[in-house]
Design a protein around this motif. Structure first.
Motif, PDB file in Angstrom:
ATOM      1  N   THR A 132       2.412   3.671  -1.676  1.00  0.00           N
ATOM      2  CA  THR A 132       1.071   4.217  -1.906  1.00  0.00           C
ATOM      3  C   THR A 132       1.111   5.748  -1.979  1.00  0.00           C
ATOM      4  OG1 THR A 132       0.093   2.284  -0.845  1.00  0.00           O
ATOM      5  CG2 THR A 132      -1.304   4.232  -1.045  1.00  0.00           C
ATOM      6  N   ASP A 143      -0.012   0.076  -7.732  1.00  0.00           N
ATOM      7  CA  ASP A 143       0.560   0.003  -6.380  1.00  0.00           C
ATOM      8  C   ASP A 143       0.362  -1.428  -5.881  1.00  0.00           C
ATOM      9  OD1 ASP A 143       1.416   0.595  -3.795  1.00  0.00           O
ATOM     10  OD2 ASP A 143      -0.527   1.429  -3.196  1.00  0.00           O
ATOM     11  N   THR A 197      -1.920  -2.030   2.257  1.00  0.00           N
ATOM     12  CA  THR A 197      -2.319  -2.387   0.901  1.00  0.00           C
ATOM     13  C   THR A 197      -2.284  -3.912   0.736  1.00  0.00           C
ATOM     14  OG1 THR A 197      -1.214  -0.348   0.241  1.00  0.00           O
ATOM     15  CG2 THR A 197      -1.880  -1.835  -1.530  1.00  0.00           C
TER      16      THR A 197
END
Ligand SMILES: Nc1nc2c(ncn2[C@@H]2O[C@H](COP(=O)(O)OP(=O)(O)O)[C@@H](O)[C@H]2O)c(=O)[nH]1
Ligand SMILES: [Mg+2]
Length: 202
Positions: free
Chosen positions: A15, A86, A63
């Motif tokens: 990220t 991502d 994430t």
């Protein structure tokens, strides 16, 4: 539009790389599309500094979806717009948490659909006591898949944390058939090489 996917284990710096690379490509504000495994899509807009605070974290598994942004790669006098994606970190075995399993399955299908794959490693956490230097199966599997893909590259991240070049040399020895670019997602070292790699594969 060509898709450039960032993959790797949790906490390797995916990220932070995406956001600092976006900044390197002159984005000040990022419009991020969050795509969840169940098809739900959310759009968010952040200043880069704000996005770094919110999205990159010391705790793994922050994430949980695909985070997509669009950026321009310089091409000679012009530029070409690409999607930078991502993803959630991949781990060995079957994760206990069902949401995580779904997020990982989503990452795996994104790998198949992407034109360029940036496979990140945390070079500062290699250890030399075991023959594979503590590199996990999923990393080997990704690298093997990468052999059939022209747009696959290994990014040896966190080089700002290593005292000498040995980890880079060792990683290259483990993956002799792949191109390894040493980078620091934090300081931006190696970003021009990544940009050149991406440009040549568009
Ligand atoms: N020193 C240093 N820290 C980094 C680098 N890249 C990522 N980090 C840190 O590693 C942690 C995990 O980063 P994050 O981007 O959230 O990793 P992700 O789980 O792969 O998305 C954060 O604390 C980052 O600040 C780097 O190149 N150098
Ligand atoms: Mg992340």
């Amino acid at each position: 539009m060509k898709k450039c996917l960032i993959v790797g284990k949790p906490n390797v710096g995916k990220t932070l790389f995406m956001l600092n690379f976006a900044q390197y490509l002159h984005l000040e504000t990022v419009n991020i599309q969050l795509i969840y495994y169940n098809g739900v899509i959310e759009n968010k807009s952040y200043k880069i500094t704000q996005a770094k605070e919110l999205l990159s974290s010391v705790s793994p598994f922050k994430t949980m979806c695909l985070q997509v942004l669009e950026a321009d790669i310089p091409m000679g006098k012009g530029k070409q717009r690409i999607q930078v994606i991502d993803s959630s970190g991949l781990t060995d075995g079957i994760h206990m948490n069902v949401e995580m399993r779904r997020a990982m399955a989503q990452t795996l299908s994104a790998i198949r659909e992407s034109d360029i794959i940036l496979h990140l490693f945390d070079i500062s956490s290699l250890f030399y006591d075991s023959p594979d230097h503590g590199i996990s199966k999923v990393d080997y599997q990704l690298a093997e898949f990468g052999q059939s893909k022209n747009g696959y590259v290994i990014l040896a991240n966190k080089i700002d944390l290593i005292p000498n070049k040995r980890p880079i040399v060792e990683l290259q020895k483990l993956f002799p058939d792949h191109y390894v670019i040493p980078i620091s997602a934090k300081t931006g070292l190696g970003f021009s090489e990544v940009s050149t790699f991406v440009r040549r594969r568009l």
